[in-house]
Design an enzyme around this catalytic site. Structure first.
Site, PDB file in Angstrom:
ATOM      1  N   HIS A  12       0.980  -1.335  -0.002  1.00 54.74           N
ATOM      2  CA  HIS A  12       0.106  -0.053  -0.063  1.00 54.74           C
ATOM      3  C   HIS A  12       1.012   1.271  -0.115  1.00 54.74           C
ATOM      4  CE1 HIS A  12      -3.916   2.275   1.678  1.00 54.74           C
ATOM      5  NE2 HIS A  12      -2.987   2.830   1.058  1.00 54.74           N
ATOM      6  N   HIS A  14       1.473   5.312  -2.117  1.00 53.54           N
ATOM      7  CA  HIS A  14       1.486   6.560  -2.477  1.00 53.54           C
ATOM      8  C   HIS A  14       2.321   6.880  -3.342  1.00 53.54           C
ATOM      9  CE1 HIS A  14      -2.643   5.875  -0.581  1.00 53.54           C
ATOM     10  NE2 HIS A  14      -3.139   6.040   0.233  1.00 53.54           N
ATOM     11  N   LYS A  98      -9.374   0.551  -5.690  1.00 51.73           N
ATOM     12  CA  LYS A  98      -9.760   0.410  -4.234  1.00 51.73           C
ATOM     13  C   LYS A  98     -10.877   1.174  -4.488  1.00 51.73           C
ATOM     14  CE  LYS A  98      -7.539   2.492  -0.397  1.00 51.73           C
ATOM     15  NZ  LYS A  98      -7.335   2.413  -0.268  1.00 51.73           N
ATOM     16  N   HIS A 135     -10.301   1.286   1.927  1.00 48.19           N
ATOM     17  CA  HIS A 135      -9.911   1.914   3.553  1.00 48.19           C
ATOM     18  C   HIS A 135     -11.260   1.955   3.911  1.00 48.19           C
ATOM     19  CE1 HIS A 135      -9.233   5.940   4.463  1.00 48.19           C
ATOM     20  NE2 HIS A 135      -9.579   5.796   4.565  1.00 48.19           N
ATOM     21  N   HIS A 173      -4.641  -0.339   6.090  1.00 48.15           N
ATOM     22  CA  HIS A 173      -4.132   0.388   6.694  1.00 48.15           C
ATOM     23  C   HIS A 173      -5.165  -0.090   8.313  1.00 48.15           C
ATOM     24  CE1 HIS A 173      -6.895   2.996   4.837  1.00 48.15           C
ATOM     25  NE2 HIS A 173      -6.256   3.126   3.968  1.00 48.15           N
ATOM     26  N   ASP A 246       1.344   2.178   3.328  1.00 47.31           N
ATOM     27  CA  ASP A 246       0.337   3.628   2.982  1.00 47.31           C
ATOM     28  C   ASP A 246       1.108   4.924   3.436  1.00 47.31           C
ATOM     29  OD1 ASP A 246      -1.681   4.899   2.533  1.00 47.31           O
ATOM     30  OD2 ASP A 246      -2.716   5.431   4.775  1.00 47.31           O
TER      31      ASP A 246
HETATM   32  O1  DOR Z   1      -3.412   9.896   5.636  1.00 42.12           O
HETATM   33  C1  DOR Z   1      -3.896   9.252   3.712  1.00 42.12           C
HETATM   34  N1  DOR Z   1      -3.254   9.703   3.065  1.00 42.12           N
HETATM   35  N2  DOR Z   1      -4.916   8.289   4.032  1.00 42.12           N
HETATM   36  C2  DOR Z   1      -5.526   7.865   3.029  1.00 42.12           C
HETATM   37  O2  DOR Z   1      -6.304   7.417   2.832  1.00 42.12           O
HETATM   38  C3  DOR Z   1      -4.759   8.633   2.147  1.00 42.12           C
HETATM   39  C4  DOR Z   1      -4.163   8.674   2.882  1.00 42.12           C
HETATM   40  C5  DOR Z   1      -3.566   9.737   0.856  1.00 42.12           C
HETATM   41  O3  DOR Z   1      -3.484   9.992  -0.223  1.00 42.12           O
HETATM   42  O4  DOR Z   1      -1.784  11.239   1.149  1.00 42.12           O
HETATM   43 ZN    ZN Z   2      -3.734   4.867   1.536  1.00 42.97          ZN
END
Ligand code: DOR
Ligand code: ZN
Length: 344
Positions: A12, A14, A98, A135, A173, A246
């Site tokens: 997971h 980003h 997702k 999520h 998460h 995450d």
């Molecule tokens: O804390 C988070 N940041 N939770 C999420 O679900 C998305 C992520 C983000 O893309 O910044």
């Molecule tokens: Zn995430």
């Protein structure tokens, strides 16, 4: 002293896009062989075509000798068609869809407003064996933010699994005792990722000595009893729990802001943070399976062949990394970690 592990994957992540992506991708690619890439870009990655193009941009931000493999996800919407699901099922670079409940988190406004609208897509996913990554928080404004995950399980997840019992699900998460318990006890096929911040900190971290935005993520950190339940789940050897950081970079100026963005950046030091948590629980012997075996086993992918080393060597997490105009503050910046990652 050192720990030698099969090379792990991050289930997971980003990575954003453009200059932000260029800045953070090398960190994840240094520690992990594969990573599941979240689709919450602006605009979101809703089609196989968009995901394949995004994947090329990710690979383009790395040296051509780098063996990193992005595993792409598509952003489920009210309008996702069975045709798109079937295209995804035929595309090995795509690992799943997702589900962001609309309004639950960063760039989720175009997410699912009502799961009832996704029945055709979910039916196709179940039939074709395409995983749904969730999520798991309700967005009902009357539900306390600390209860949103537990209520999601009751109101959304349990009914969803009744309707689609063979749908492969990863609850992303997880942050609560209720989620850890549900995932441990539920019928197959279900698993969960756990972040380093939810293993290391309880919600006091957000408020200690002032409001600390770098500890703010979604789902938000919970009480100590939940942290302990997650630590027990991660270190208990149960194959349904695996590593998913995450890691979610936001520029310092947007974190240290009147309405701070949610997300902890852990791409720099992910494995060291997990090692720290596992060591505190006297369970370093369980780290390799959590980080390197349970994930690929659940997704039906081969385990990695390479190895990585964690050396017992104190080092200080940098205060800031280069990122866009205002820099990027890693989680626990300035603090000391006892393990240091190195490639073998
Ligand atoms: O804390 C988070 N940041 N939770 C999420 O679900 C998305 C992520 C983000 O893309 O910044
Ligand atoms: Zn995430």
């Amino acid at each position: 002293m050192e720990l030698i592990l099969t090379q792990p994957d991050d289930w997971h992540v980003h990575l954003r896009d453009g200059a932000a992506m260029q800045a953070v991708t090398p960190h994840t690619a240094r520690q992990f062989k594969r990573a599941v890439i979240m689709p919450n870009l602006k605009p979101p990655v809703t089609t196989v075509m968009m995901a394949l193009q995004y994947r090329e941009r990710i690979l383009g931000s790395l040296p051509s000798t780098c063996a990193f493999e992005p595993l792409m996800t598509l952003y489920l919407t009210d309008n996702t068609s069975a045709h798109e699901v079937s295209l995804a099922a035929q595309t090995p670079e795509i690992i799943g869809f997702k589900l962001y409940p609309a309004g639950a988190t960063t760039n989720s406004d175009l997410g699912v407003s009502d799961l009832g609208k996704c029945r055709t897509a979910l039916e196709a996913m179940q039939r074709l064996g395409v995983p749904l990554l969730i999520h798991g928080e309700v967005t009902d404004k009357t539900v306390d933010i600390f209860d949103r995950e537990a209520i999601f399980i009751e109101r959304i997840l349990i009914p969803l699994r009744k309707d689609f019992p063979a749908l492969k699900i990863v609850l992303e998460h997880i942050t609560t005792r209720q989620a850890a318990q549900y995932v441990s006890e539920a019928a197959d096929p279900i698993a969960a990722t756990i972040t380093p911040q939810h293993l290391l900190y309880n919600r006091n971290a957000i408020f200690s000595g002032g409001l600390r935005p770098h500890w703010y993520c979604l789902p938000v950190l919970k009480r100590e009893e939940h942290r302990l339940a997650l630590l027990a789940a991660a270190t208990g050897g149960n194959t349904r729990f695996f590593l998913g950081t995450d890691t979610a970079p936001h520029a310092r100026a947007l974190k240290e802001h009147a309405s701070a963005c949610a997300g902890c950046f852990t791409g720099l030091h992910a494995l060291e943070l997990y090692a720290h948590a596992f060591e505190q629980a006297q369970a370093l012997d369980k780290l390799e399976a959590f980080a390197s075996f349970h994930g690929p086993d659940f997704y039906g992918l081969p385990r990695n062949r390479g190895i990585v080393t964690l050396k017992r060597q104190a080092w200080t997490i940098p205060e800031e990394l280069p990122f866009l105009e205002s820099g990027l503050v890693p989680l626990a910046a300035g603090e000391t970690l006892n393990w240091r990652f190195s490639v073998s």
